[in-house]
Design a protein around this motif. Structure first.
Motif, short mmCIF file in Angstrom:
data_model
loop_
_atom_site.label_atom_id
_atom_site.label_comp_id
_atom_site.label_asym_id
_atom_site.label_seq_id
_atom_site.Cartn_x
_atom_site.Cartn_y
_atom_site.Cartn_z
N ARG A 185 2.02 7.13 -6.46
CA ARG A 185 0.92 7.98 -6.89
C ARG A 185 1.16 9.45 -6.55
O ARG A 185 0.84 10.35 -7.32
N LEU A 186 1.74 9.69 -5.37
CA LEU A 186 1.86 11.05 -4.86
C LEU A 186 3.27 11.61 -4.89
O LEU A 186 3.47 12.79 -4.62
N GLY A 187 4.27 10.78 -5.18
CA GLY A 187 5.64 11.26 -5.22
C GLY A 187 6.41 10.87 -3.98
O GLY A 187 5.83 10.55 -2.93
N PRO A 188 7.75 10.89 -4.04
CA PRO A 188 8.59 10.47 -2.91
C PRO A 188 8.41 11.31 -1.65
O PRO A 188 8.70 10.85 -0.55
N GLY A 189 7.92 12.54 -1.81
CA GLY A 189 7.70 13.39 -0.64
C GLY A 189 6.59 12.91 0.26
O GLY A 189 6.44 13.40 1.38
N SER A 190 5.80 11.93 -0.21
CA SER A 190 4.70 11.40 0.59
C SER A 190 5.14 10.25 1.49
O SER A 190 4.32 9.68 2.21
N ARG A 191 6.41 9.92 1.46
CA ARG A 191 6.93 8.81 2.27
C ARG A 191 6.59 9.01 3.75
O ARG A 191 6.90 10.07 4.34
N PRO A 192 5.96 8.03 4.41
CA PRO A 192 5.68 8.16 5.84
C PRO A 192 6.97 8.19 6.66
O PRO A 192 7.88 7.40 6.41
N ALA A 193 7.04 9.09 7.62
CA ALA A 193 8.21 9.18 8.48
C ALA A 193 7.83 9.91 9.76
O ALA A 193 7.18 10.95 9.71
N PRO A 194 8.22 9.39 10.92
CA PRO A 194 7.85 10.03 12.18
C PRO A 194 8.30 11.47 12.31
O PRO A 194 7.60 12.30 12.89
N TYR A 195 9.47 11.81 11.74
CA TYR A 195 9.99 13.17 11.92
C TYR A 195 9.09 14.21 11.28
O TYR A 195 9.11 15.40 11.65
N LYS A 196 8.26 13.81 10.33
CA LYS A 196 7.38 14.77 9.65
C LYS A 196 6.29 15.29 10.58
O LYS A 196 5.69 16.32 10.31
N LEU A 197 6.03 14.59 11.68
CA LEU A 197 5.01 15.05 12.62
C LEU A 197 5.44 16.33 13.31
O LEU A 197 4.61 17.08 13.82
N GLY A 198 6.75 16.59 13.37
CA GLY A 198 7.23 17.78 14.04
C GLY A 198 7.19 19.02 13.19
O GLY A 198 7.50 20.13 13.65
N ARG A 199 6.80 18.86 11.93
CA ARG A 199 6.78 20.02 11.03
C ARG A 199 5.58 20.90 11.30
O ARG A 199 4.50 20.41 11.62
N HIS A 215 0.81 -1.22 0.00
CA HIS A 215 0.00 0.00 0.00
C HIS A 215 0.85 1.27 0.00
O HIS A 215 0.56 2.22 -0.73
N ILE A 216 1.87 1.28 0.84
CA ILE A 216 2.67 2.50 1.00
C ILE A 216 3.46 2.79 -0.27
O ILE A 216 3.52 3.95 -0.73
N LEU A 217 4.06 1.77 -0.87
CA LEU A 217 4.82 1.99 -2.09
C LEU A 217 3.92 2.48 -3.22
O LEU A 217 4.32 3.34 -4.01
N ARG A 218 2.72 1.96 -3.29
CA ARG A 218 1.79 2.42 -4.33
C ARG A 218 1.37 3.86 -4.07
O ARG A 218 1.22 4.65 -5.00
N ALA A 219 1.20 4.23 -2.80
CA ALA A 219 0.84 5.61 -2.48
C ALA A 219 1.97 6.56 -2.84
O ALA A 219 1.74 7.65 -3.38
N MET A 220 3.21 6.17 -2.57
CA MET A 220 4.36 7.00 -2.92
C MET A 220 4.50 7.13 -4.43
O MET A 220 4.88 8.18 -4.94
#
Length: 292
Positions: free
Chosen positions: A278-292, A271-276
């Motif tokens: 579809r939406l581009g590499p910037g959509s990669r899930p990562a915990p550090y993005k929660l701090g943005r 699922h995650i690879l297909r989402a990336m």
């Protein structure tokens, strides 16, 4: 795929807490905790056991329990990382199946549908609480505000299975109040014992029994240990002290997160690879993005 689907972020999108958290490998431990917790509601677990042989050790269909677990994981992955259309289709399938299923109370003879709102709400809350508790205790970085946001986001998933989002807990305070309210209804009956037995000794090929004892049983025991104290009391088995369990969860989380995400995400149905894609590499899930 249409242009709209190609850029469709789905129900939650890459900026959501859900998007980041559901990509964490500890969600598998959380899923087992959810099963333990869900089985404590007699009416809810009865609906499962009377309509499926997956967890029944007396019936051959018990071998499909793995398939059932994978279908649940696939549903969560689809509504998290799939397009809006895919999520809506998945929800429609679940609602249709639920309308065709019912269960009977052996004590009163009452026949009831498995899609009763109170039963759907229990299953939802047990699942979301398990995801959140295991993630946080295992070291996934979430502030209280982000935890509240996650619970609120999950009302979108609750709608898909047939719940009115307005009656679903929207934050930690409301979730805690819900569990306090429902606790008198919880009990360990024969159906819960069957689920417990399956989780401790799932069917597997004889050659894989040693691996089950070494690997799976550790996962099941950790998931059980992560339950709230009242659940341990109901099941009748003690668990380590909460601080010890948290240390075990954190150690397991640290270990699993050492496995490269790209490798973990290669497991079907990707699922995650297909989402990336579809939406581009910037959509990669990562915990550090929660701090943005």
């Amino acid at each position: 795929m249409t242009d709209i689907q190609a850029g469709d972020p789905g129900l939650f999108g890459p900026s959501s807490v859900t998007w980041q958290m559901h990509g964490d490998p500890m969600m598998w431990v959380a899923g087992v905790r959810a099963l333990y917790l869900q089985a404590l509601h007699p009416r809810a677990v009865r609906g499962v056991m009377q309509n499926s042989t997956a967890f029944n050790r007396q019936k051959s269909g018990r071998n499909d329990a793995w398939g059932r677990l994978m279908r649940t994981a696939n549903f969560v992955g689809t509504i998290t990382y799939g397009t809006t259309e895919a999520a809506e289709r998945a929800g429609a399938r679940v609602r249709k199946i639920h309308t065709m299923l019912s269960a009977t109370d052996p004590d009163t003879g009452e026949r009831y549908g498995v899609d009763e709102p109170e039963l759907l709400l229990w299953v939802h809350c047990a699942e979301i609480d398990s995801y959140l508790q295991v993630a946080r205790r295992s070291g996934f970085p979430l502030t209280d505000a982000q935890a509240d946001r996650y619970i609120g986001e999950q009302r979108a998933g609750a709608r898909l299975v047939g719940l009115d989002p307005d009656v679903v807990p929207a934050n930690q305070e409301e979730m805690a109040a819900y569990f306090e309210k429902v606790r008198p209804e919880l009990a360990v009956g024969p159906e819960a014992r069957e689920v417990d037995d399956f989780l401790l000794r799932p069917p597997t090929h004889p050659l894989l029994v040693p691996a089950r004892e070494v690997l799976w049983r550790r996962v099941a025991r950790l998931a059980y240990a992560a339950l709230p104290p009242y659940a341990h009391e109901l099941y009748g088995r003690p668990a380590p002290k909460p601080d010890t369990v948290t240390l075990q969860l954190r150690a397991t989380g640290n270990l699993l997160r050492c496995i490269p995400a790209r490798l973990r995400w290669q497991l079907p149905p990707k699922h995650i690879l297909r989402a990336m894609s579809r939406l581009g590499p910037g959509s990669r899930p990562a915990p550090y993005k929660l701090g943005r």
